[in-house]
Motif scaffolding. Structure first.
Motif, PDB file in Angstrom:
ATOM      1  N   GLY A 169       1.006  -1.302   0.126  1.00 13.57           N
ATOM      2  CA  GLY A 169       0.096   0.058  -0.142  1.00 13.57           C
ATOM      3  C   GLY A 169       0.715   1.366  -0.070  1.00 13.57           C
ATOM      4  O   GLY A 169       2.092   1.324  -0.390  1.00 13.57           O
ATOM      5  N   TYR A 170       0.156   2.380   0.483  1.00 16.44           N
ATOM      6  CA  TYR A 170       0.878   3.647   0.239  1.00 16.44           C
ATOM      7  C   TYR A 170       0.473   4.406   1.542  1.00 16.44           C
ATOM      8  O   TYR A 170      -0.704   4.616   2.020  1.00 16.44           O
ATOM      9  CB  TYR A 170       0.919   4.326  -0.995  1.00 16.44           C
ATOM     10  CG  TYR A 170       0.965   3.450  -2.121  1.00 16.44           C
ATOM     11  CD1 TYR A 170       2.193   3.510  -2.734  1.00 16.44           C
ATOM     12  CD2 TYR A 170      -0.179   2.826  -2.615  1.00 16.44           C
ATOM     13  CE1 TYR A 170       2.533   2.679  -3.946  1.00 16.44           C
ATOM     14  CE2 TYR A 170       0.185   2.064  -3.893  1.00 16.44           C
ATOM     15  CZ  TYR A 170       1.398   2.207  -4.400  1.00 16.44           C
ATOM     16  OH  TYR A 170       1.469   1.287  -5.795  1.00 16.44           O
TER      17      TYR A 170
ATOM     18  N   ARG B  65      -3.892   6.547   4.357  1.00 13.78           N
ATOM     19  CA  ARG B  65      -3.044   5.299   3.994  1.00 13.78           C
ATOM     20  C   ARG B  65      -4.151   4.649   2.917  1.00 13.78           C
ATOM     21  O   ARG B  65      -5.260   4.309   3.224  1.00 13.78           O
ATOM     22  CB  ARG B  65      -2.707   4.527   5.276  1.00 13.78           C
ATOM     23  CG  ARG B  65      -2.112   3.293   4.723  1.00 13.78           C
ATOM     24  CD  ARG B  65      -1.424   2.696   5.999  1.00 13.78           C
ATOM     25  NE  ARG B  65      -2.273   2.235   7.131  1.00 13.78           N
ATOM     26  CZ  ARG B  65      -2.055   1.704   8.334  1.00 13.78           C
ATOM     27  NH1 ARG B  65      -0.712   1.585   8.713  1.00 13.78           N
ATOM     28  NH2 ARG B  65      -2.712   1.374   9.322  1.00 13.78           N
ATOM     29  N   LEU B  66      -3.295   4.087   1.732  1.00 14.45           N
ATOM     30  CA  LEU B  66      -4.209   3.285   0.978  1.00 14.45           C
ATOM     31  C   LEU B  66      -3.767   1.843   1.015  1.00 14.45           C
ATOM     32  O   LEU B  66      -2.504   1.665   1.141  1.00 14.45           O
ATOM     33  CB  LEU B  66      -4.165   3.925  -0.628  1.00 14.45           C
ATOM     34  CG  LEU B  66      -4.594   5.363  -0.702  1.00 14.45           C
ATOM     35  CD1 LEU B  66      -4.193   5.626  -2.173  1.00 14.45           C
ATOM     36  CD2 LEU B  66      -6.024   5.407  -0.153  1.00 14.45           C
ATOM     37  N   GLY B  67      -4.601   0.757   1.053  1.00 11.92           N
ATOM     38  CA  GLY B  67      -4.055  -0.402   0.743  1.00 11.92           C
ATOM     39  C   GLY B  67      -3.494  -0.962  -0.614  1.00 11.92           C
ATOM     40  O   GLY B  67      -3.566   0.055  -1.384  1.00 11.92           O
ATOM     41  N   ALA B  68      -3.259  -2.099  -0.710  1.00 14.42           N
ATOM     42  CA  ALA B  68      -2.639  -2.658  -1.784  1.00 14.42           C
ATOM     43  C   ALA B  68      -3.728  -2.556  -2.998  1.00 14.42           C
ATOM     44  O   ALA B  68      -3.440  -2.415  -4.129  1.00 14.42           O
ATOM     45  CB  ALA B  68      -2.152  -4.150  -1.571  1.00 14.42           C
ATOM     46  N   ASP B  69      -5.088  -2.828  -2.443  1.00 13.73           N
ATOM     47  CA  ASP B  69      -6.041  -2.391  -3.574  1.00 13.73           C
ATOM     48  C   ASP B  69      -6.468  -1.015  -3.631  1.00 13.73           C
ATOM     49  O   ASP B  69      -7.271  -0.855  -4.259  1.00 13.73           O
ATOM     50  CB  ASP B  69      -7.367  -3.337  -2.970  1.00 13.73           C
ATOM     51  CG  ASP B  69      -7.641  -2.826  -1.721  1.00 13.73           C
ATOM     52  OD1 ASP B  69      -7.051  -2.062  -0.943  1.00 13.73           O
ATOM     53  OD2 ASP B  69      -8.642  -3.507  -1.204  1.00 13.73           O
ATOM     54  N   LEU B  70      -5.677   0.126  -3.133  1.00 19.47           N
ATOM     55  CA  LEU B  70      -5.985   1.455  -3.237  1.00 19.47           C
ATOM     56  C   LEU B  70      -7.300   1.868  -2.620  1.00 19.47           C
ATOM     57  O   LEU B  70      -7.896   2.873  -2.876  1.00 19.47           O
ATOM     58  CB  LEU B  70      -6.131   1.690  -4.680  1.00 19.47           C
ATOM     59  CG  LEU B  70      -4.692   1.480  -5.608  1.00 19.47           C
ATOM     60  CD1 LEU B  70      -4.738   1.912  -7.022  1.00 19.47           C
ATOM     61  CD2 LEU B  70      -3.528   2.383  -4.823  1.00 19.47           C
TER      62      LEU B  70
ATOM     63  N   ASP C 202      -7.924   3.487   4.139  1.00 21.17           N
ATOM     64  CA  ASP C 202      -7.923   3.113   5.617  1.00 21.17           C
ATOM     65  C   ASP C 202      -8.811   4.037   6.242  1.00 21.17           C
ATOM     66  O   ASP C 202      -8.477   5.001   6.561  1.00 21.17           O
ATOM     67  CB  ASP C 202      -6.512   2.922   5.918  1.00 21.17           C
ATOM     68  CG  ASP C 202      -6.553   2.138   7.473  1.00 21.17           C
ATOM     69  OD1 ASP C 202      -7.401   2.581   8.296  1.00 21.17           O
ATOM     70  OD2 ASP C 202      -5.665   1.667   7.713  1.00 21.17           O
TER      71      ASP C 202
END
Length: 745
Positions: free
Chosen positions: A253-254, A273-278, A281
């Motif tokens: 994520g980012y 915060r963005l997960g791996a699926d964008l 959070d």
């Protein structure tokens, strides 16, 4: 509250005015009052801990000199320890440069690199906002870029290892207008780039179009610089403001920071915060919006041990300023305690921190649009390092065994602080000091001569230049000067037994050594300087001596005392007489036991006190005295009392108006065993209370040990007079009857 804001708490003590308490009791009350005032004024002091703060590295600051003459927007570390720096500036330490330069590990200018972008013939025109080094030695450069060597630029370019423009890269990107904005007032700058392992590239900024197509402010380009449609679809409308920084996380994520209020319509102020699926959070989003106000901004993020360090501008929803650096844990929870460690930046138009780089030694390289830190002038590039100051606790100067400090007498209190790393200079400060007392800020020595009595709450602090202070509070009592005093009369001592007596020594200041100036203390005893007489007496007797003490306040103290040393008592003090009844003028014998050998025993006959003299106890602790009952002593119960250092005892006997009816006297020899109880005699006509004849004794406590002691003394004889008169009449009538019968015969 810091030391500079503290005020003085003064409670006057011991002024000696009529109607007011003085001395220790009043000072004790004053301490309680002052402590309560201090707590109410300054709050309850937390448990002491050393104070850590971020301070300017003065040595590096001296090398930086004037630094950059404009805003530094990005600092990128290189493998060789140097840095590539970009921004909006025109010179470094007075040397003309373009908006992209290289500094070595010592922050010295790399002239060859800098001349490539800052000379008259090869000038890079524009604002550099982010730089990423490439494995082949080249760089990706992003920002508001206009031209290089006369060639129009897109806002994202690639330089090869020779720092030449990669025109193929620019053509593949789509030319100078690849990134654009539908609203010219919004701008189209690229703020941040983040290369990915597969050759792709994350791009964030203030744009909303790529190659003429609408996009969000966060996009991903593949290795061929084409828009990643899946990423774009997942992001959708994305952030509602500029994306300033992107940090990939270990889970794919980012962490994203910038000038935005939400993502896809969900509030998330300044960071998310963005997960791996964008996907957003939402817990972190709620945390961000609950912490920061809408005018907050994240410009840079660096990973640190246990979390992240954000740069930017941070204000709480309630308007509290959190400064320009904010630390968060791995779950993006703010460490508000960090705000007490880091100082505030400012001075220039924005006072904004644009970049923060974690140094190998744990310090930080901070850049932006600043000209001061903690009020100290700095350039737009500054190195901060952790410094810990530990000011040792200062004991309260009140109620010490040595006494309080005194008006008119010099005082000295040393503040002591340790610093890590060692060698840093320490600056001391204090507020609320007693009148007449000052602090040396370099050495930490508080000294002077108090001029006013009272009780002060003193706030002391220690810090390094530019650092936050570590503080301590202590109470300081100063009392009015008082002449020395000596009080107390020593208790009697016993030969061969441990002895100790402490004279009460007073005065302000506390007197010096207490001395014997006349006479001598008993053999075997010694007087300490504090007035304690102690030891084991080796000789009996009466010892008179004079003590003296002085404290600089006239007059000096003198006291003459007498100490009696006797032998140890043989047993319980007891007393007895030879005759339970005596006529006035007759001889009586009194004997006693249990006294200390050799001590004087004073004997008194009462009810009207009549001294029988003083006798000395023999080696067995016994006494014996024969005396005449004084003529004219009224009939009734009388008492003989014996008094000595070992104790006191008394015994009663009766003075009668006629021949005693008691049996032959028993010699009250003290060495005889305890006398057996005697049978009570038949009361004579005058013995109205029925007291038995024989020996009578009383113990040292005054309770009877032989015959019961009558509480009626000389007055008892008056109560027997009617009985005596009646007996005389009966006898006279009998005599007349006998004479009459003789005549009749």
């Amino acid at each position: 509250m810091n030391a500079s804001a503290a005020s003085t708490v003064v409670t006057r003590v011991g002024d000696g005015r009529p109607g007011r308490a003085t001395g220790p009791a009043r000072r004790a009350v004053a301490v309680v009052v002052a402590a309560l005032v201090a707590v109410l004024t300054f709050g309850t002091a937390p448990a002491h801990a050393a104070r850590t703060s971020l301070v300017v590295d003065e040595a590096i600051q001296a090398r930086l000199g004037s630094g950059f003459d404009g805003t530094v927007l990005t600092v990128t570390p290189l493998d060789d320890g140097g840095y590539v720096v970009g921004g909006l500036f025109w010179s470094y330490q007075g040397t003309p440069v373009g908006p992209l330069v290289r500094l070595d590990a010592d922050l010295e200018l790399d002239h060859e690199f800098s001349e490539r972008f800052g000379t008259e013939y090869a000038r890079l025109s524009g604002v550099v906002r982010d730089v990423e080094p490439l494995d082949d030695g080249g760089f990706l450069v992003a920002g508001d870029l206009f031209s290089l060597d006369g060639v129009a630029l897109a806002d994202l370019i690639r330089l090869d290892a020779d720092l030449r423009l990669d025109t193929d890269f620019q053509d593949a990107l789509g030319g100078p207008t690849a990134f654009d904005s539908s609203d010219p007032s919004f701008g189209s700058a690229i703020e941040t780039i983040a290369p990915e392992a597969d050759g792709g590239l994350l791009v964030g900024g203030a744009f909303d179009r790529f190659r003429g197509e609408p996009v969000g402010t966060l996009v991903r380009l593949d290795a061929d610089l084409r828009l990643d449609p899946e990423f774009a679809a997942a992001v959708g409308t994305g952030f509602d403001g500029s994306v300033e920084v992107i940090v990939p996380t270990s889970d794919g994520g980012y962490v994203v920071g910038g000038s935005f209020d939400g993502f896809q319509g969900t509030p998330s102020t300044a960071f998310a915060r963005l997960g791996a699926d964008l996907r957003l959070d939402t817990e972190v989003a709620a945390r961000a919006s609950g912490l920061l106000s809408a005018d907050s901004l994240v410009t840079a993020i660096s990973e640190v041990e246990g979390g992240y360090l954000f740069a930017g501008r941070f204000t709480t929803g309630e308007g509290a300023q959190l400064g320009e650096l904010l630390r968060l844990d791995t779950e993006l929870r703010a460490d508000l305690g960090f705000t007490s460690v880091v100082g505030r930046f400012g001075g220039n138009a924005s006072g904004l921190v644009e970049e923060v780089v974690v140094l190998p030694d744990g310090g930080y390289l901070v850049a932006g649009d600043t000209s001061e830190y903690r009020g100290t002038p700095v350039g737009n590039l500054v190195v901060l390092r952790y410094v810990t100051v530990d000011l040792q606790p200062v004991p309260d100067r009140f109620g010490s065994p040595e006494g309080d400090d005194v008006v008119g007498f010099p005082v000295a209190v040393q503040l002591d602080a340790t610093v890590d790393p060692a060698g840093e200079a320490v600056v001391y400060a204090a507020s609320g000091l007693p009148s007449g007392v000052t602090l040396d800020p370099t050495t930490g020595l508080i000294s002077g001569t108090p001029t006013t009595d009272g009780l002060w709450a003193v706030f002391a602090s220690a810090k390094t230049p530019g650092g936050a202070p570590d503080q301590q509070m202590f109470l300081w009592a100063v009392e009015a000067a008082r002449a020395a005093t000596i009080q107390g009369d020593p208790a009697p001592g016993v030969l061969g037994e441990t002895y100790e007596f402490a004279f009460d020594i007073g005065g302000a200041p506390a007197p010096g050594a207490v001395e014997v100036v006349d006479g001598s203390v008993p053999d075997g005893l010694a007087l300490s300087a504090t007035g304690v007489l102690a030891g084991v007496p080796t000789r009996t007797g009466q010892f008179t001596f004079t003590l003296a003490a002085a404290n600089g306040v006239e007059p000096a103290a003198r006291r003459t005392v007498t100490l009696h040393v006797t032998r140890a008592p043989i047993g319980q003090v007891a007393l007895e007489v030879a005759h339970a009844q005596r006529l006035a003028g007759e001889q009586q014998t009194v004997a006693g036991t249990g006294f200390a050998p050799g001590e004087g025993v004073e004997l008194v006959l009462s009810s009207v006190p009549h001294s029988l003299g003083t006798v000395a106890a023999d080696d067995a602790g016994e006494i014996r005295l024969q005396f005449d009952v004084p003529a004219g002593t009224p009939a009734g119960r009388h008492t003989v009392t014996a008094t000595a250092v070992s104790g006191a005892a008394s015994v009663d006997f009766e003075v009668v108006a006629h021949e005693p009816t008691d049996p032959a006297p028993t010699d009250p020899t003290p060495t005889d065993p305890a006398p057996a109880p005697t049978e009570p005699a038949t009361p004579s006509p005058g013995d109205g209370d029925g007291t038995p004849s024989g020996r009578s004794g009383v113990s040292s406590s005054g309770s009877a040990t032989g015959a019961v002691r009558s509480e009626v003394l000389a007055t008892t004889g008056a109560e027997l007079a009617p009985w005596g008169a009646g007996a005389a009449v009966v006898i006279a009538l009998g005599l007349l009857l006998v004479r009459h019968r003789r005549r009749a015969s």
